[in-house]
Design a protein around this motif. Structure first.
Motif, PDB file in Angstrom:
ATOM      1  N   UNK A 185       0.822  -1.214   0.000  1.00 51.40           N
ATOM      2  CA  UNK A 185       0.000   0.000   0.000  1.00 51.40           C
ATOM      3  C   UNK A 185       0.863   1.275   0.000  1.00 51.40           C
ATOM      4  N   UNK A 186       2.137   1.163   0.417  1.00 50.52           N
ATOM      5  CA  UNK A 186       3.049   2.318   0.327  1.00 50.52           C
ATOM      6  C   UNK A 186       3.360   2.662  -1.129  1.00 50.52           C
ATOM      7  N   UNK A 187       3.146   1.699  -2.010  1.00 53.35           N
ATOM      8  CA  UNK A 187       3.630   1.832  -3.396  1.00 53.35           C
ATOM      9  C   UNK A 187       2.514   2.084  -4.399  1.00 53.35           C
ATOM     10  N   UNK A 188       1.298   2.411  -3.927  1.00 59.17           N
ATOM     11  CA  UNK A 188       0.172   2.575  -4.868  1.00 59.17           C
ATOM     12  C   UNK A 188       0.441   3.713  -5.852  1.00 59.17           C
ATOM     13  N   UNK A 189       0.859   4.859  -5.332  1.00 57.35           N
ATOM     14  CA  UNK A 189       1.078   6.003  -6.235  1.00 57.35           C
ATOM     15  C   UNK A 189       2.253   5.729  -7.165  1.00 57.35           C
ATOM     16  N   UNK A 190       3.324   5.116  -6.632  1.00 54.26           N
ATOM     17  CA  UNK A 190       4.478   4.760  -7.478  1.00 54.26           C
ATOM     18  C   UNK A 190       4.044   3.805  -8.583  1.00 54.26           C
ATOM     19  N   UNK A 191       3.197   2.844  -8.237  1.00 50.88           N
ATOM     20  CA  UNK A 191       2.736   1.859  -9.227  1.00 50.88           C
ATOM     21  C   UNK A 191       1.905   2.536 -10.314  1.00 50.88           C
ATOM     22  N   UNK A 192       1.002   3.428  -9.893  1.00 53.37           N
ATOM     23  CA  UNK A 192       0.171   4.132 -10.887  1.00 53.37           C
ATOM     24  C   UNK A 192       1.034   4.953 -11.836  1.00 53.37           C
ATOM     25  N   UNK A 193       1.988   5.686 -11.255  1.00 57.38           N
ATOM     26  CA  UNK A 193       2.855   6.529 -12.092  1.00 57.38           C
ATOM     27  C   UNK A 193       3.719   5.674 -13.005  1.00 57.38           C
ATOM     28  N   UNK A 194       4.243   4.571 -12.470  1.00 53.86           N
ATOM     29  CA  UNK A 194       5.085   3.691 -13.293  1.00 53.86           C
ATOM     30  C   UNK A 194       4.273   3.133 -14.467  1.00 53.86           C
ATOM     31  N   UNK A 195       3.018   2.769 -14.192  1.00 54.61           N
ATOM     32  CA  UNK A 195       2.151   2.260 -15.272  1.00 54.61           C
ATOM     33  C   UNK A 195       1.931   3.338 -16.333  1.00 54.61           C
ATOM     34  N   UNK A 196       1.765   4.575 -15.879  1.00 58.16           N
ATOM     35  CA  UNK A 196       1.552   5.661 -16.853  1.00 58.16           C
ATOM     36  C   UNK A 196       2.809   5.918 -17.680  1.00 58.16           C
ATOM     37  N   UNK A 197       3.984   5.854 -17.022  1.00 60.67           N
ATOM     38  CA  UNK A 197       5.248   6.116 -17.731  1.00 60.67           C
ATOM     39  C   UNK A 197       5.538   5.009 -18.747  1.00 60.67           C
ATOM     40  N   UNK A 198       5.302   3.760 -18.344  1.00 58.92           N
ATOM     41  CA  UNK A 198       5.757   2.627 -19.164  1.00 58.92           C
ATOM     42  C   UNK A 198       4.681   2.080 -20.099  1.00 58.92           C
ATOM     43  N   UNK A 199       3.405   2.271 -19.747  1.00 61.33           N
ATOM     44  CA  UNK A 199       2.331   1.633 -20.510  1.00 61.33           C
ATOM     45  C   UNK A 199       2.100   0.183 -20.105  1.00 61.33           C
ATOM     46  N   UNK A 200       2.846  -0.298 -19.122  1.00 62.15           N
ATOM     47  CA  UNK A 200       2.656  -1.668 -18.628  1.00 62.15           C
ATOM     48  C   UNK A 200       1.624  -1.681 -17.503  1.00 62.15           C
ATOM     49  N   UNK A 201       0.949  -2.812 -17.322  1.00 61.77           N
ATOM     50  CA  UNK A 201       0.193  -3.033 -16.094  1.00 61.77           C
ATOM     51  C   UNK A 201       1.222  -3.265 -14.989  1.00 61.77           C
ATOM     52  N   UNK A 202       1.007  -2.650 -13.823  1.00 59.96           N
ATOM     53  CA  UNK A 202       1.958  -2.800 -12.718  1.00 59.96           C
ATOM     54  C   UNK A 202       1.239  -3.442 -11.537  1.00 59.96           C
ATOM     55  N   UNK A 203       1.853  -4.484 -10.969  1.00 58.63           N
ATOM     56  CA  UNK A 203       1.287  -5.163  -9.793  1.00 58.63           C
ATOM     57  C   UNK A 203       2.291  -5.111  -8.663  1.00 58.63           C
ATOM     58  N   UNK A 204       1.781  -4.854  -7.448  1.00 59.58           N
ATOM     59  CA  UNK A 204       2.607  -4.821  -6.248  1.00 59.58           C
ATOM     60  C   UNK A 204       2.073  -5.874  -5.291  1.00 59.58           C
TER      61      UNK A 204
END
Ligand SMILES: Nc1ncnc2c1ncn2[C@@H]1O[C@H](COP(=O)(O)OP(=O)(O)OP(=O)(O)O)[C@@H](O)[C@H]1O
Ligand SMILES: Cc1ncsc1CCO
Ligand SMILES: [Mg+2]
Length: 305
Positions: A185-204
């Motif tokens: 849950x600490x990484x939700x915003x990082x995951x969302x941003x990473x998905x936007x930057x890369x175009x990949x689905x991101x799972x934590x």
């Protein structure tokens, strides 16, 4: 037995478009589709995880192949239904094979999935991950620390000239090795941003497994804490994601969430019979192999966050 070798280049046919739109319905449809189609999953994974990854894929109904030589990739990767790349025991000689396989998968329209083990533990690892991310994996699954390191590395990369040098200095405090120092849950915003930057689905992964495509965010609440005491359960659930994406390649967000949930619920049921990590490992594999529709419908726990 059904002959699956006739047309290996085609993605397995599936009834995924016909399924119920509920998460339990999707989870069962994905698992059933993996069992029926037995997708061929090429795994370029770390030495620690090879056994568990192959056994988890087999228990789910998929067909694993641990083929990683650069001499075989041009011939073999086009025949697979998905590629799984895991950098856990990365050395410089393996990286070209990983990149070549990802490129061939892209050229052949095959999904590929990345597990960025200990992404920020060294500059070498982070640089390798950033190079792999540029090859557009369908899905990236890591623990909280790994996804936070990838996000920071991706967003800082353009302003730095030496990725290998800067990364380790910045991220050394995020890691003690392959285990996470952060909750998912600490990484939700990082995951969302990473998905936007890369175009990949991101799972934590974590107590709640988080899945995002940069817009939507869901949490899968299946699993048991004891999974953290078995090495390579994270590696194995990423491989299961590759199998689920193989049978529903146009919906990697949905397939990622259901794979995480199915793996977690197999662990929940396995835990009822387990005495500790070693027997959980066995019961997890047995349970995954025997899951039925009723159990999947009752226990899948995925919701929007
Ligand atoms: N606190 C927890 N409660 C329930 N399930 C958990 C918990 N922590 C992790 N899990 C589950 O354990 C599995 C592995 O996740 P984890 O975050 O430990 O991966 P990892 O750190 O990449 O593991 P590894 O590198 O050993 O493969 C996932 O299925 C995840 O949902
Ligand atoms: C323990 C370990 N070290 C490198 S890879 C690996 C497996 C879990 O990621
Ligand atoms: Mg891991």
């Amino acid at each position: 037995m059904e002959d699956k070798t006739q047309n290996p280049q085609e993605q397995p046919s599936s009834n995924i478009t016909e399924i119920s739109e509920s998460w339990p319905g999707r989870a069962w449809a994905h698992l059933e589709s993996v069992r029926r189609a037995s997708p061929l999953i090429q795994c370029i994974t770390n030495f620690v995880s090879m056994d568990l990854v192959a056994n988890v894929l087999l228990a789910a109904g998929a067909s694993p192949a641990m083929i990683h030589s650069i001499h075989e990739i041009p011939e073999f990767t086009p025949k697979t239904h998905a590629l799984y790349v895991n950098i856990g025991t990365l050395t410089p000689d393996w990286l070209p094979a990983m990149k070549m396989a990802a490129q061939v998968a892209n050229d052949c329209n095959k999904p590929w999935v990345l597990d960025p083990v200990a992404a920020g533990a060294s500059g070498f690892r982070l640089k390798a991950c950033l190079e792999l991310l540029k090859l557009r994996p369908s899905v990236v699954r890591g623990n909280g620390s790994e996804i936070m390191a990838l996000f920071k590395g991706s967003s800082d990369e353009n302003s730095k000239t030496d990725a290998a040098g800067f990364a380790f200095l910045i991220f050394a405090n995020l890691f003690q090795g392959v285990d996470s120092l952060h909750d998912s849950t600490d990484a939700v915003e990082a995951a969302k941003s990473l998905a936007q930057i890369t175009g990949s689905v991101v799972a934590v992964s974590g107590a709640v497994d988080i899945v995002t495509d940069g817009q939507r965010v869901v949490g899968a609440r299946n699993g048991v804490a004891m999974l953290q005491k078995i090495t390579a359960t994270g590696c194995s659930v990423t491989a299961l994601i590759a199998a689920f994406v193989a049978v529903d390649p146009l919906r990697p967000f949905e397939a990622t969430a259901t794979a995480l949930s199915v793996f977690g619920l197999a662990a929940e049921i396995g835990m009822e019979m387990a005495k500790g990590p070693a027997s959980l490992r066995m019961h997890l594999i047995d349970t995954l192999h025997g899951l039925d529709q009723d159990i999947v419908h009752r226990i899948v726990n995925i919701s929007h966050m």
